[in-house]
Design an enzyme around this catalytic site. Sequence first.
Site, PDB file in Angstrom:
ATOM      1  N   HIS A 177      43.657 -19.368  35.945  1.00 53.78           N
ATOM      2  CA  HIS A 177      44.337 -19.242  37.519  1.00 53.78           C
ATOM      3  C   HIS A 177      44.314 -20.838  37.694  1.00 53.78           C
ATOM      4  O   HIS A 177      44.469 -20.421  39.511  1.00 53.78           O
ATOM      5  CB  HIS A 177      43.955 -18.538  38.091  1.00 53.78           C
ATOM      6  CG  HIS A 177      44.139 -17.012  37.545  1.00 53.78           C
ATOM      7  ND1 HIS A 177      44.520 -16.017  36.292  1.00 53.78           N
ATOM      8  CD2 HIS A 177      42.973 -15.921  37.498  1.00 53.78           C
ATOM      9  CE1 HIS A 177      44.422 -15.532  36.018  1.00 53.78           C
ATOM     10  NE2 HIS A 177      43.378 -15.041  36.051  1.00 53.78           N
ATOM     11  N   HIS A 180      48.903 -11.956  41.556  1.00 55.83           N
ATOM     12  CA  HIS A 180      47.127 -10.802  41.506  1.00 55.83           C
ATOM     13  C   HIS A 180      46.962 -10.348  41.836  1.00 55.83           C
ATOM     14  O   HIS A 180      45.809  -9.723  42.305  1.00 55.83           O
ATOM     15  CB  HIS A 180      46.415 -11.961  41.351  1.00 55.83           C
ATOM     16  CG  HIS A 180      45.091 -11.601  39.688  1.00 55.83           C
ATOM     17  ND1 HIS A 180      44.496 -11.023  40.066  1.00 55.83           N
ATOM     18  CD2 HIS A 180      44.377 -13.063  38.951  1.00 55.83           C
ATOM     19  CE1 HIS A 180      43.661 -11.109  38.964  1.00 55.83           C
ATOM     20  NE2 HIS A 180      44.003 -11.572  38.509  1.00 55.83           N
ATOM     21  N   GLU A 207      49.984  -8.749  35.945  1.00 56.39           N
ATOM     22  CA  GLU A 207      50.404 -10.260  36.010  1.00 56.39           C
ATOM     23  C   GLU A 207      51.166 -10.485  35.046  1.00 56.39           C
ATOM     24  O   GLU A 207      51.228 -11.232  34.417  1.00 56.39           O
ATOM     25  CB  GLU A 207      49.263 -10.916  36.121  1.00 56.39           C
ATOM     26  CG  GLU A 207      47.959 -10.692  36.737  1.00 56.39           C
ATOM     27  CD  GLU A 207      46.961 -11.010  36.417  1.00 56.39           C
ATOM     28  OE1 GLU A 207      46.221 -12.498  36.147  1.00 56.39           O
ATOM     29  OE2 GLU A 207      45.617 -10.001  36.308  1.00 56.39           O
TER      30      GLU A 207
HETATM   31  C1  GLA Z   1      42.682 -12.070  35.241  1.00 58.08           C
HETATM   32  C2  GLA Z   1      42.090 -12.611  33.780  1.00 58.08           C
HETATM   33  C3  GLA Z   1      40.669 -12.051  33.872  1.00 58.08           C
HETATM   34  C4  GLA Z   1      40.001 -12.251  35.550  1.00 58.08           C
HETATM   35  C5  GLA Z   1      40.970 -11.877  37.302  1.00 58.08           C
HETATM   36  C6  GLA Z   1      39.780 -11.644  37.760  1.00 58.08           C
HETATM   37  O1  GLA Z   1      43.014 -10.700  35.357  1.00 58.08           O
HETATM   38  O2  GLA Z   1      42.498 -12.048  32.402  1.00 58.08           O
HETATM   39  O3  GLA Z   1      40.021 -11.593  33.304  1.00 58.08           O
HETATM   40  O4  GLA Z   1      39.759 -13.184  35.623  1.00 58.08           O
HETATM   41  O5  GLA Z   1      42.205 -12.028  36.456  1.00 58.08           O
HETATM   42  O6  GLA Z   1      38.239 -11.634  37.755  1.00 58.08           O
END
Ligand code: GLA
Length: 383
Positions: free
Chosen positions: A143, A217, A348
């Site tokens: 991210h 997100h 997402e």
């Molecule tokens: C995303 C990732 C997850 C986790 C979340 C935040 O969706 O794929 O593994 O890291 O973000 O906790």
Amino acid sequence: MRTGSSVKVWLAALAVVAAVVLAGCCERCKFQAKEKGKMSVTKEPFGQADGQAVELYTLTNKNGLRARIMTYGGILVSFETPDRQGKLADITLGFDTLEEYLKGHPYFGATIGRYGNRIGKGKFTLDGVEYKLAVNNGPNHLHGGIKGFDKVVWEAGGFENGQGVGLRLGYVSKDGEEGYPGNLACIVTYLLTNEDELRISYEATTDKATVLNLTNHTYWNLAGQGEGDILGHELMLAADRYTPVDEGLIPTGELRSVKGTPMDFTKAMEIGSRIQQVDIGGYDHNFVLNSGGGTMALAATVYERGSGRVMEIHTDQPGVQFYTGNFLDGSNKGKGKVYNKHYAFCLETQHLPDSPNRPQFPSVVLRPGEKYETVTVHRFYTK
Ligand code: GLA
């Protein structure tokens, strides 16, 4: 060389700031006071991050749906929609104050960049040059790194157009930020339409070849934030394939059929119906959308029987990460509620994880002279 590159940074920065300020100018002179029907854009101070003022914008459409977005992280702080009786509830996880966001959280409502999802071992090679990124998820990059787009303060301006009310956010990410090449000028636009859609559009340009995969997100719970788990929500995903992952959640490279597996949501199924069979504690997988990306198509429909709320997601992206809040453990308390495991889901929309290291996946490379443009629409109604 140096001078040329700093001129480019300035031009990129000016373009972004001008775009958001021009849009924001209407907001300042008209919308703060004015209401058209029930439609409005307002803003209020929300504290400080990195010594910069943070503002909280509220967008209200003519049906009374309400989105609150702050300039820190371009975060969707809350989103209220009616249930089948017309009663509004906030259906996103988050906090009431900026201070709580600043203490750290699992990307609630955040704008994610430069790269949504994981890049294996935090490195990739582009045009023969290896780039090393900030590593923040075991050995991997997740991210956008340690200080991704979810943790910076964006320029902002509210606006109204024929479709509804919106907020435009601008940020210029410097060459080398979190290890990425190129000065990258980004604009993210939230538009809340009078057709009850939340449209999130992303635009970007760069002065050096780079990789990019922006997303949002938000953690959704269509029964209302904090109102139990989402295992009874029904989900349809327009994806015949998904990307199996290794123990670090990095795709193995295979695009595997969902047929006969707990990954099959091609027909609407309760999220919890087969979740026990998913060995990583729930869903945290990228699905390959049947559209292939490039044109707007229905990616997902989620329905919550109790409230009657439905959310459809339409996107031009080739993939969607479906995550069932597996890491929520009750230590996350927000907006007056405790968030336990599976108390929300994320969808997402994005390119496939680790694409910079997977030449067989759709390309995430952005070059100077090209424009990155993508849109995801969340459509809300009840049944
Ligand atoms: C995303 C990732 C997850 C986790 C979340 C935040 O969706 O794929 O593994 O890291 O973000 O906790």
